[in-house]
Design a protein around this motif. Structure first.
Motif, PDB file in Angstrom:
ATOM      1  N   GLN A 179      34.768  95.050  81.722  1.00 62.93           N
ATOM      2  CA  GLN A 179      35.004  93.717  81.181  1.00 62.93           C
ATOM      3  C   GLN A 179      35.580  93.891  79.783  1.00 62.93           C
ATOM      4  N   ASN A 199      34.268  86.828  80.168  1.00 64.31           N
ATOM      5  CA  ASN A 199      34.291  87.444  81.496  1.00 64.31           C
ATOM      6  C   ASN A 199      32.912  87.286  82.103  1.00 64.31           C
ATOM      7  N   ASN A 246      27.539  90.871  74.782  1.00 61.88           N
ATOM      8  CA  ASN A 246      27.572  91.547  76.076  1.00 61.88           C
ATOM      9  C   ASN A 246      26.191  91.361  76.675  1.00 61.88           C
ATOM     10  N   ASN A 250      37.506  91.807  76.508  1.00 60.89           N
ATOM     11  CA  ASN A 250      38.023  90.661  75.760  1.00 60.89           C
ATOM     12  C   ASN A 250      38.681  91.237  74.519  1.00 60.89           C
ATOM     13  N   ASN A 272      30.875  88.730  77.451  1.00 60.83           N
ATOM     14  CA  ASN A 272      30.897  89.393  78.752  1.00 60.83           C
ATOM     15  C   ASN A 272      29.523  89.223  79.359  1.00 60.83           C
ATOM     16  N   GLY A 279      31.470  96.922  78.852  1.00 59.86           N
ATOM     17  CA  GLY A 279      31.804  95.641  78.242  1.00 59.86           C
ATOM     18  C   GLY A 279      32.376  95.882  76.861  1.00 59.86           C
TER      19      GLY A 279
END
Length: 190
Positions: A169, A182, A53, A171, A113, A100
């Motif tokens: 964000q 992202n 992140n 994932n 992210n 994130g």
């Protein structure tokens, strides 16, 4: 007689030296609700996971925030993995700010992210140099994409993330060799 006991002792203790099985289940349950500000979570279950992140904020007359994430995996993994990733309950609900979340289970997954915010006094046009800032390189030398045995499951609760404001964000992956990213870049001319 002594040799027989020694041999029996060696075979009986062999499981003691074996590695424990890899747990391929990642679960976030009712966590992170009412977060404020910048909140980042990386959760991985399994083997050889990469997660990042990244946040960059720049404020100046001619500001430019940049991020660059490079992840590289060169692994040989047995693709026959049962993997589960789940976000349950009211996780990350009623929050405010930048969130994130990377969650993966299985093996050799890559997640990133990236967020960039630039506040500048002079307006800037979008050209190739600005677009290059959207750099999130996920490099992976993966095997064939043929279907493989193994059960993969990804689940997100209906209540997760509800009522949150700002940038979120996420994932989330389960399996082998997944690559997700992202990126968000915001430029504001004052």
């Amino acid at each position: 007689m002594k040799r027989t006991l020694l041999i029996l002792a060696m075979f009986c203790s062999a499981p003691t030296f074996a590695q424990p099985p890899v747990i391929d289940t990642a679960t976030i349950d009712n966590s992170g609700s009412q977060y404020q500000g910048n909140f980042s979570v990386n959760q991985a279950a399994g083997d050889q996971q990469q997660q990042a992140n990244a946040r960059a904020i720049a404020i100046d007359t001619d500001a430019s925030a940049t991020t660059q994430i490079r992840q590289r995996l060169r692994t040989q993994v047995d693709p026959r993995i049962d993997a589960q990733s789940a976000i349950k309950g009211n996780a990350f609900s009623n929050g405010n700010g930048v969130l994130g979340v990377n969650q993966s289970s299985g093996a050799s997954n890559q997640q990133a992210n990236a967020l960039r915010i630039s506040i500048s006094a002079t307006p800037q046009s979008i050209d190739d140099s600005v677009l290059k800032q959207q750099n999130v390189a996920l490099l992976n030398s993966s095997d064939s994409t043929d279907p493989t045995p193994g059960h993969r499951q990804v689940a997100t609760s209906d209540q997760a993330f509800t009522g949150s404001r700002g940038v979120i964000q996420l994932n989330q992956s389960a399996g082998v060799g997944n690559r997700t990213a992202n990126t968000l870049s915001v430029r504001v001319a004052d």
